[in-house]
Design a protein around this motif. Structure first.
Motif, PDB file in Angstrom:
ATOM      1  N   ILE A  78      60.102  -6.551 -50.826  1.00  0.00           N
ATOM      2  CA  ILE A  78      60.348  -6.845 -52.004  1.00  0.00           C
ATOM      3  C   ILE A  78      58.985  -7.036 -52.913  1.00  0.00           C
ATOM      4  O   ILE A  78      58.128  -7.770 -52.549  1.00  0.00           O
ATOM      5  CB  ILE A  78      61.222  -7.996 -52.388  1.00  0.00           C
ATOM      6  N   LEU A  79      58.946  -6.104 -53.841  1.00  0.00           N
ATOM      7  CA  LEU A  79      57.481  -6.078 -54.577  1.00  0.00           C
ATOM      8  C   LEU A  79      57.847  -6.670 -56.029  1.00  0.00           C
ATOM      9  O   LEU A  79      58.781  -6.149 -56.934  1.00  0.00           O
ATOM     10  CB  LEU A  79      57.133  -4.774 -54.766  1.00  0.00           C
ATOM     11  N   ARG A  80      57.261  -8.084 -56.258  1.00  0.00           N
ATOM     12  CA  ARG A  80      57.587  -8.906 -57.389  1.00  0.00           C
ATOM     13  C   ARG A  80      56.033  -8.121 -58.226  1.00  0.00           C
ATOM     14  O   ARG A  80      55.296  -9.178 -58.211  1.00  0.00           O
ATOM     15  CB  ARG A  80      57.966 -10.088 -57.184  1.00  0.00           C
ATOM     16  N   TYR A  81      56.308  -7.305 -59.000  1.00  0.00           N
ATOM     17  CA  TYR A  81      55.249  -6.742 -59.845  1.00  0.00           C
ATOM     18  C   TYR A  81      55.035  -7.535 -61.095  1.00  0.00           C
ATOM     19  O   TYR A  81      55.877  -8.432 -61.449  1.00  0.00           O
ATOM     20  CB  TYR A  81      55.511  -5.143 -60.208  1.00  0.00           C
ATOM     21  N   SER A  82      53.856  -7.468 -61.661  1.00  0.00           N
ATOM     22  CA  SER A  82      53.580  -8.329 -63.071  1.00  0.00           C
ATOM     23  C   SER A  82      54.460  -8.024 -64.000  1.00  0.00           C
ATOM     24  O   SER A  82      54.952  -6.678 -64.419  1.00  0.00           O
ATOM     25  CB  SER A  82      52.169  -7.768 -63.278  1.00  0.00           C
ATOM     26  N   LEU A  83      54.690  -8.948 -64.813  1.00  0.00           N
ATOM     27  CA  LEU A  83      55.717  -8.930 -65.951  1.00  0.00           C
ATOM     28  C   LEU A  83      55.027  -9.260 -67.323  1.00  0.00           C
ATOM     29  O   LEU A  83      53.775  -9.473 -67.342  1.00  0.00           O
ATOM     30  CB  LEU A  83      56.823  -9.843 -65.548  1.00  0.00           C
ATOM     31  N   MET A  84      55.644  -9.151 -68.510  1.00  0.00           N
ATOM     32  CA  MET A  84      55.111  -9.279 -69.620  1.00  0.00           C
ATOM     33  C   MET A  84      54.506 -10.761 -69.685  1.00  0.00           C
ATOM     34  O   MET A  84      55.124 -11.654 -69.009  1.00  0.00           O
ATOM     35  CB  MET A  84      56.049  -9.192 -70.964  1.00  0.00           C
ATOM     36  N   PRO A  85      53.316 -11.001 -70.259  1.00  0.00           N
ATOM     37  CA  PRO A  85      52.703 -10.181 -71.224  1.00  0.00           C
ATOM     38  C   PRO A  85      51.600  -9.350 -70.725  1.00  0.00           C
ATOM     39  O   PRO A  85      50.969  -8.438 -71.441  1.00  0.00           O
ATOM     40  CB  PRO A  85      51.852 -11.343 -71.965  1.00  0.00           C
ATOM     41  N   ASN A  86      51.684  -9.119 -69.093  1.00  0.00           N
ATOM     42  CA  ASN A  86      50.892  -8.169 -68.501  1.00  0.00           C
ATOM     43  C   ASN A  86      51.467  -6.838 -68.671  1.00  0.00           C
ATOM     44  O   ASN A  86      52.463  -6.432 -68.748  1.00  0.00           O
ATOM     45  CB  ASN A  86      50.810  -8.414 -67.144  1.00  0.00           C
ATOM     46  N   THR A  87      50.481  -5.777 -69.188  1.00  0.00           N
ATOM     47  CA  THR A  87      51.124  -4.400 -69.767  1.00  0.00           C
ATOM     48  C   THR A  87      50.502  -3.323 -68.561  1.00  0.00           C
ATOM     49  O   THR A  87      49.751  -3.484 -67.573  1.00  0.00           O
ATOM     50  CB  THR A  87      50.438  -4.013 -70.893  1.00  0.00           C
ATOM     51  N   PHE A  88      51.039  -2.432 -68.767  1.00  0.00           N
ATOM     52  CA  PHE A  88      50.798  -0.868 -68.040  1.00  0.00           C
ATOM     53  C   PHE A  88      49.284  -0.823 -68.183  1.00  0.00           C
ATOM     54  O   PHE A  88      48.753  -0.902 -69.236  1.00  0.00           O
ATOM     55  CB  PHE A  88      51.420   0.240 -68.702  1.00  0.00           C
ATOM     56  N   PRO A  89      48.563  -0.591 -66.814  1.00  0.00           N
ATOM     57  CA  PRO A  89      49.091  -0.074 -65.752  1.00  0.00           C
ATOM     58  C   PRO A  89      49.176  -1.021 -64.852  1.00  0.00           C
ATOM     59  O   PRO A  89      48.856  -0.752 -63.352  1.00  0.00           O
ATOM     60  CB  PRO A  89      48.194   1.361 -65.276  1.00  0.00           C
ATOM     61  N   GLN A  91      51.528  -2.715 -63.282  1.00  0.00           N
ATOM     62  CA  GLN A  91      52.496  -2.660 -62.321  1.00  0.00           C
ATOM     63  C   GLN A  91      52.309  -1.351 -61.631  1.00  0.00           C
ATOM     64  O   GLN A  91      52.709  -1.298 -60.179  1.00  0.00           O
ATOM     65  CB  GLN A  91      53.744  -2.593 -62.974  1.00  0.00           C
ATOM     66  N   LEU A  92      51.762  -0.225 -62.048  1.00  0.00           N
ATOM     67  CA  LEU A  92      51.271   1.027 -61.199  1.00  0.00           C
ATOM     68  C   LEU A  92      50.444   0.555 -60.283  1.00  0.00           C
ATOM     69  O   LEU A  92      50.601   0.907 -59.096  1.00  0.00           O
ATOM     70  CB  LEU A  92      51.036   1.871 -62.265  1.00  0.00           C
ATOM     71  N   TYR A  93      49.400   0.095 -60.304  1.00  0.00           N
ATOM     72  CA  TYR A  93      48.346  -0.359 -59.668  1.00  0.00           C
ATOM     73  C   TYR A  93      48.834  -1.328 -58.361  1.00  0.00           C
ATOM     74  O   TYR A  93      48.692  -1.266 -57.189  1.00  0.00           O
ATOM     75  CB  TYR A  93      47.202  -1.094 -60.201  1.00  0.00           C
ATOM     76  N   GLU A  94      49.812  -2.113 -58.864  1.00  0.00           N
ATOM     77  CA  GLU A  94      50.653  -3.157 -57.746  1.00  0.00           C
ATOM     78  C   GLU A  94      51.145  -2.250 -56.825  1.00  0.00           C
ATOM     79  O   GLU A  94      51.383  -2.749 -55.651  1.00  0.00           O
ATOM     80  CB  GLU A  94      51.099  -4.021 -58.630  1.00  0.00           C
ATOM     81  N   ALA A  95      52.114  -1.267 -57.428  1.00  0.00           N
ATOM     82  CA  ALA A  95      53.003  -0.570 -56.538  1.00  0.00           C
ATOM     83  C   ALA A  95      52.059   0.333 -55.606  1.00  0.00           C
ATOM     84  O   ALA A  95      52.420   0.482 -54.313  1.00  0.00           O
ATOM     85  CB  ALA A  95      53.824   0.449 -57.403  1.00  0.00           C
ATOM     86  N   ALA A  96      51.306   0.852 -56.032  1.00  0.00           N
ATOM     87  CA  ALA A  96      49.920   1.464 -55.190  1.00  0.00           C
ATOM     88  C   ALA A  96      49.381   0.751 -54.116  1.00  0.00           C
ATOM     89  O   ALA A  96      49.288   1.055 -52.885  1.00  0.00           O
ATOM     90  CB  ALA A  96      49.027   2.240 -56.168  1.00  0.00           C
ATOM     91  N   TYR A  97      49.182  -0.468 -54.512  1.00  0.00           N
ATOM     92  CA  TYR A  97      48.786  -1.447 -53.364  1.00  0.00           C
ATOM     93  C   TYR A  97      49.593  -1.956 -52.393  1.00  0.00           C
ATOM     94  O   TYR A  97      49.285  -1.798 -51.136  1.00  0.00           O
ATOM     95  CB  TYR A  97      48.175  -2.726 -54.332  1.00  0.00           C
ATOM     96  N   ALA A  98      50.981  -1.945 -52.784  1.00  0.00           N
ATOM     97  CA  ALA A  98      51.952  -2.047 -51.789  1.00  0.00           C
ATOM     98  C   ALA A  98      52.129  -0.959 -50.777  1.00  0.00           C
ATOM     99  O   ALA A  98      52.209  -1.326 -49.544  1.00  0.00           O
ATOM    100  CB  ALA A  98      53.158  -2.575 -52.630  1.00  0.00           C
ATOM    101  N   VAL A  99      52.049   0.084 -51.366  1.00  0.00           N
ATOM    102  CA  VAL A  99      52.113   1.318 -50.302  1.00  0.00           C
ATOM    103  C   VAL A  99      51.146   1.244 -49.480  1.00  0.00           C
ATOM    104  O   VAL A  99      51.318   1.589 -48.246  1.00  0.00           O
ATOM    105  CB  VAL A  99      52.080   2.635 -51.090  1.00  0.00           C
ATOM    106  N   ASP A 100      49.810   1.329 -50.055  1.00  0.00           N
ATOM    107  CA  ASP A 100      48.476   1.180 -48.872  1.00  0.00           C
ATOM    108  C   ASP A 100      48.714  -0.083 -47.958  1.00  0.00           C
ATOM    109  O   ASP A 100      48.297   0.114 -46.855  1.00  0.00           O
ATOM    110  CB  ASP A 100      47.353   1.068 -49.734  1.00  0.00           C
TER     111      ASP A 100
END
Length: 285
Positions: A78-89, A91-100
Motif C-alpha cells: 500500500i502506497l500512502r502518498y502525500s496529502l494536502m497541503p502537499n501539492t503535485f508533483p 505524489q508522482l515522485y512517491e509513486a515513482a519511488y515505490a516502483v523503483d
C-alpha cells in the motif's frame, strides 16, 4: 510474511518542493517462500494507491485490497502518498519511488520485476495514472537526476484503475484537483499535465480500468476518456463499466462495505477475477 512500513526518503527541498514533512510510506504484504518444499517462482506485485480525494487515504481501499491480491497469488504493498497541503508533483515522485524500490528488491522478495502493477482507486487512480503517463515526461527529470534513476526504473508494467479521477476538464472531480494543486488550480498548463487522458502516449503501460455508470462523485466519463486516449495511442487496455453502484466500492463485498450499506455491490466484485485474468494474460499482449 514480510509486513513492514517503509518510509519514502525524498529530499523535496532539492526538488524545489515545499513539503510538510509527513513521510509517505510503503506498507508491504509479501508472502514467504518455502524453498525446501517448492520450486522457486516469482510473483507479480501490485502497488495499491487508496483514494480519498487527496485529503485522506480510504481504509476500505487499502488492506482489504492487499489481502485480496495475496489471495490471487500476488504480493502487494500500500502506497500512502502525500496529502494536502502537499501539492503535485510530490505524489508522482512517491509513486515513482515505490516502483523503483519494489523493483530493486525483486530478487530478495521473489518478485517478477517485469510485472509490477500500479493500482489506484479514485484519487489513488489519479496517482497511478499520472505515473503511467508521465514516467518519461520532462517533469520527472529533476527527480530522476536526484535519485540517480532512469525512466525504465520507475515505469510500472501495468495499471489497474478503479473508478479513477482522470480528467481536470468538464467531468473533473474538482475537489481532488483543488487539493492537489491549491493556488495553481487555475494554471492551464498544469491542469493539462495532471489530466491523465491528455498524456497517454504509445509508451504508456497497458491498463485495466473499471467504473460504474451511476458513479455520482467521479463521473464515468473519466474512465471513458482514458479508454479513448488509450485507443488513440494504440495501447492495450481493458475497460469494464458496471451498470450500477456508488463511488468508492472497493471490492464491492461486505469486506469493504460502509455502515449505510451503500458500498455492498456484489455484481461489481467480479472486477477482481477479471483483473486476475487480465494480469495473467499480460505477458501475451
Amino acid at each position: 510474511m514480510i509486513h513492514e512500513v517503509i518510509e519514502i526518503d525524498i529530499d523535496y527541498s532539492k526538488l524545489g518542493i515545499n513539503h510538510d514533512g509527513n513521510k509517505a510510506t510503503i506498507t508491504t504484504y509479501i508472502k514467504d517462500m518455502f524453498p525446501d518444499y517448492q520450486n522457486k517462482f516469482y510473483r507479480p506485485f501490485v502497488i495499491i494507491c487508496p483514494g480519498g480525494g487527496y485529503e485522506h487515504h480510504s481504509p476500505r481501499e487499502a488492506e482489504a485490497i492487499a489481502i485480496k491480491m495475496l489471495d490471487m497469488g500476488y504480493n502487494a504493498a500500500i502506497l500512502r502518498y502525500s496529502l494536502m497541503p502537499n501539492t503535485f508533483p510530490c505524489q508522482l515522485y512517491e509513486a515513482a519511488y515505490a516502483v523503483d524500490y519494489i523493483r530493486k528488491h525483486a530478487t530478495q522478495w521473489d518478485i517478477n520485476p517485469g510485472r509490477i502493477i500500479m493500482a489506484g482507486f479514485s484519487a489513488g487512480g489519479h496517482v497511478a495514472g499520472c505515473l503511467g503517463t508521465l514516467y518519461n515526461n520532462p517533469i520527472m527529470d529533476d527527480f530522476l537526476k536526484l535519485m540517480q534513476l532512469n525512466n525504465d526504473d520507475i515505469k510500472p508494467n501495468g495499471l489497474m484503475l478503479g473508478y479513477p479521477v482522470i480528467t481536470s476538464g468538464d467531468k473533473a472531480h474538482l475537489l481532488s484537483f483543488e487539493r492537489l494543486l491549491q493556488d495553481k488550480v487555475t494554471d492551464k498548463d498544469i491542469l493539462k499535465l495532471v489530466s491523465v487522458e491528455c498524456n497517454v502516449t504509445p509508451d504508456a503501460p497497458p491498463a485495466f480500468i473499471w467504473h460504474t455508470f451511476t458513479d455520482n462523485s467521479v463521473p464515468v466519463e473519466n474512465s471513458l476518456m482514458l479508454a479513448s486516449a488509450y485507443k488513440k495511442a494504440n495501447v492495450n487496455f481493458e475497460l469494464h463499466i458496471f451498470p450500477s453502484g456508488a463511488h468508492g466500492l472497493g471490492l464491492g463485498t461486505k469486506e469493504t462495505d460502509t455502515k449505510d450499506c451503500k458500498h455492498y455491490c456484489p455484481e461489481v466484485s467480479a472486477w477482481t477475477s477479471l483483473f486476475n485474468t487480465w494480469l495473467n494474460n499480460l505477458a501475451f499482449i
